[in-house]
Design an enzyme around this catalytic site. Sequence first.
Site, PDB file in Angstrom:
ATOM      1  N   HIS A 167      -1.512  -1.288  -4.090  1.00 40.82           N
ATOM      2  CA  HIS A 167      -2.747  -0.888  -3.428  1.00 40.82           C
ATOM      3  C   HIS A 167      -2.751   0.621  -3.211  1.00 40.82           C
ATOM      4  O   HIS A 167      -1.794   1.187  -2.665  1.00 40.82           O
ATOM      5  CB  HIS A 167      -2.842  -1.634  -2.091  1.00 40.82           C
ATOM      6  CG  HIS A 167      -4.124  -1.436  -1.354  1.00 40.82           C
ATOM      7  ND1 HIS A 167      -5.279  -2.136  -1.653  1.00 40.82           N
ATOM      8  CD2 HIS A 167      -4.445  -0.623  -0.311  1.00 40.82           C
ATOM      9  CE1 HIS A 167      -6.239  -1.772  -0.831  1.00 40.82           C
ATOM     10  NE2 HIS A 167      -5.764  -0.851  -0.003  1.00 40.82           N
ATOM     11  N   SER A 178       0.839  -1.197   0.000  1.00 42.21           N
ATOM     12  CA  SER A 178       0.000   0.000   0.000  1.00 42.21           C
ATOM     13  C   SER A 178       0.870   1.241   0.000  1.00 42.21           C
ATOM     14  O   SER A 178       1.662   1.452   0.930  1.00 42.21           O
ATOM     15  CB  SER A 178      -0.900  -0.006   1.241  1.00 42.21           C
ATOM     16  OG  SER A 178      -1.455   1.279   1.401  1.00 42.21           O
ATOM     17  N   ASP A 208      -4.832   3.742  -1.573  1.00 41.56           N
ATOM     18  CA  ASP A 208      -5.873   4.111  -0.616  1.00 41.56           C
ATOM     19  C   ASP A 208      -6.394   5.511  -0.887  1.00 41.56           C
ATOM     20  O   ASP A 208      -5.680   6.497  -0.710  1.00 41.56           O
ATOM     21  CB  ASP A 208      -5.320   4.029   0.812  1.00 41.56           C
ATOM     22  CG  ASP A 208      -5.123   2.586   1.243  1.00 41.56           C
ATOM     23  OD1 ASP A 208      -6.088   1.818   1.138  1.00 41.56           O
ATOM     24  OD2 ASP A 208      -4.003   2.233   1.648  1.00 41.56           O
ATOM     25  N   MET A 216     -11.593  -5.481   5.709  1.00 38.70           N
ATOM     26  CA  MET A 216     -10.762  -4.567   6.496  1.00 38.70           C
ATOM     27  C   MET A 216     -10.464  -5.210   7.849  1.00 38.70           C
ATOM     28  O   MET A 216     -11.385  -5.569   8.587  1.00 38.70           O
ATOM     29  CB  MET A 216     -11.495  -3.239   6.734  1.00 38.70           C
ATOM     30  CG  MET A 216     -11.626  -2.320   5.529  1.00 38.70           C
ATOM     31  SD  MET A 216     -10.075  -1.788   4.782  1.00 38.70           S
ATOM     32  CE  MET A 216      -9.180  -1.115   6.167  1.00 38.70           C
TER      33      MET A 216
END
Length: 221
Positions: free
Chosen positions: A36, A11, A38, A140
């Site tokens: 990833h 991420s 966000d 999550m």
Amino acid sequence: MALYSYKLAPSVLSADFGDLRGAMDICKKGGAHWIHIDVMDNQFVPNLTIGPPVVKSLRKHTDKFLDVHMMVVNPEKLVEPFARAGADGITFHIEATDNPDEVISLIRSTGKQVGISLKPGTPLSAIEPYLDKVDLVLIMSVEPGFGGQGYLEGSSEKIKELKLRLNEMCLDRVIIEVDGGVKLNNMKEIVDAGADVLVAGSAVFGEQDPIQTIKDFYALI
Ligand code: DX5
Ligand code: ZN
């Protein structure tokens, strides 16, 4: 012989935002499968991060799968902009919309991979009506909003439950992605529970040698 096949999605939330091109290079050299991204709007979560222009720039510097995780209200407004910017997969939160079917159809119409996500406190029953319409479920394992939190107890049970439910529904094609608190020392438990894709932010970019850390993730199991 490896018994598992899973993908790592570093991420970029934990990367140096002043050197995202460098982060793409790290992911390439380490051999990560996905990247990833966000997306936070300071409404759905109390943080503000990346928009379509940044994804467009990242697209120029990597050919890896760009996995966009939208933590935003009104996700339908951002589907096309992220698709045009070069996202490969677009995931929205079930808690962020009153009309999940509309968001799913919109993402589907762009030809991108369709993902649905749920917060730790949201039961799997909330996404069950949509399981046969999506390509991916993102579980999550921390409260969305920030990197560097601890993996929440109960997350592995939720992954196992989802894996079982998908199996019962003959939906084994649906990818299970797990996001939050994934580390080298708990990734085996998470993969054993049924995860196909592991997101790791601080566990990769918070390390002295993130390239080696990505390799370590793949070497461990
Ligand atoms: C949190 C984000 C995560 C975050 C994970 O809301 O969705 O993707 O980057 O960070 P770590 O791996 O540090 O928990
Ligand atoms: Zn995420």
